[in-house]
Design a protein around this motif. Structure first.
Motif: not given
Ligand code: PLP
Ligand code: COI
Length: 340
Positions: A238-262
């Motif tokens: 996490k950092s204020d100076s990295i690009l907010p990747s759409i792929t990364r935000r989607s992976i976070v959602y997939v990990a939490q909601n499809y794969l039950g990950m933290e």
């Protein structure tokens, strides 16, 4: 009729396709925009973009799904990010609804160039915007051009899903309070010497550290970084100076909601890299590309999956994300936009 291309052999390069979308901004307003065959741009030697780099861009893809539809993945988020980038660079934002509509128009007009399902290739879509009129003192332009072109592409990294070697860069990408969190062309100009240097040394990419302390992992030149701590947990820098990747935000959602990950999003120190089992680069171009090893000034750390194949957790994430993009797995509401 689909173009005769060896889709499976494509790398990540530019091939001129039939149509592109162009809209011009002058006298304080965007014109109606149009599709054109003309891939060339004529501008003054004194155009703002040529001197002061007033330019930004986006990247997204169109896919052919298993049942033969052409779709785009979350174009509304590219529209929103380009809006934010434009404001940071004192450019007039291109309206978000028009951005999505223009993406649809340009993909539809180039549908013969959209790689067929199962080839591993996709149609890369590149929106861009730049200050085009004469400016000699340092100030923003008055006139702008917004353009979207497409090009069929294969994997960003040679070797596709084979783990890559990356190095920790001695160069910085984005200053604190700079432009690292937007998709300004100047961020990539900054990275060119670093990437040429890394390639010469045999590395596929650079990991940039936070410029203030040079202890925290930020991102690479063209992708965000994700770490697998164990099969139940992802850690994301996490950092204020990295690009907010759409792929990364989607992976976070997939990990939490499809794969039950933290998923833990926090500052990640370079010094803790050996706590992680797997590491991946994520982005539109990179999709999820596994990192095999990280070289920090000669000290090499190899992730437990080694240099031969993607690890099991990244593989699960990759299969789920690309399954959603290619229509094999049901997508969350609003993620998939069909081109009709
Ligand atoms: N970080 C950088 C520096 C990039 O250039 C990109 C590519 O767009 C990304 C991250 C990934 O972002 P996205 O997933 O929105 O394509
Ligand atoms: C993308 O993933 O769309 C990018 O813009 C990254 C670039 C390095 C190709």
């Amino acid at each position: 009729m689909k173009k005769e291309i060896e889709w499976g052999k494509l790398g990540f390069g530019y091939i001129k396709t039939d149509k592109r979308y162009v809209s011009n901004y002058s006298n304080g307003a965007w014109d109606n925009g149009t599709l054109t065959d003309d891939d060339k741009i004529t501008m003054s030697e004194d155009a703002c973009v040529l001197h002061y780099s007033q330019s930004c861009f986006e990247g997204l893809k169109a896919y052919t799904t298993e049942d033969g539809k052409i779709v785009c993945f979350r174009p509304d988020l590219n529209a929103a990010r380009m809006h934010d980038t434009a404001l940071r660079l004192e450019m007039p934002p291109f309206p978000k609804d028009r951005f999505v509509d223009a993406v649809k128009q340009v993909v539809k007009a180039n549908e013969d160039w959209v790689p067929p399902y199962g080839t591993g290739a996709t149609l890369y879509i590149r929106p861009l915007m730049f200050g085009i009129n004469e400016v000699i003192g340092v100030k923003p332009a008055d006139d702008y051009q917004f353009r979207i072109f497409t090009t069929p592409v294969g994997p960003y990294f040679k070797g596709g899903a084979k783990p890559i070697k990356v190095k920790v860069s001695d160069f910085d990408r984005a200053a604190p309070h700079g432009t690292g969190n937007v998709k300004a062309g100047l961020n990539y100009a900054m990275s060119l010497h670093a990437i040429v240097t890394a390639h010469k040394e045999g590395f596929a990419e650079n990991i940039y550290l936070d410029p203030a302390t040079r202890t925290k992992i930020e991102e690479t030149g063209g992708a965000n970084i994700i770490f697998v701590e164990n099969d139940k947990k992802l850690v994301i820098p996490k950092s204020d100076s990295i690009l907010p990747s759409i792929t990364r935000r989607s992976i976070v959602y997939v990990a939490q909601n499809y794969l039950g990950m933290e998923v833990e999003e926090r500052e990640v120190l370079l010094a803790e890299i050996d706590n992680f089992k797997e590491c991946g680069l994520c982005g539109t171009a990179a999709v999820i590309s596994p990192v095999g090893s990280v070289n920090d000034h000669g000290k090499e750390f190899t992730f437990s999956n080694g240099m031969e194949k993607m690890g099991p957790v990244l593989t699960k994430l990759y299969e789920t994300l690309t399954g959603i993009q290619m229509g094999r797995i049901e997508a969350p509401e609003g993620w998939i936009v069909e081109i009709k």
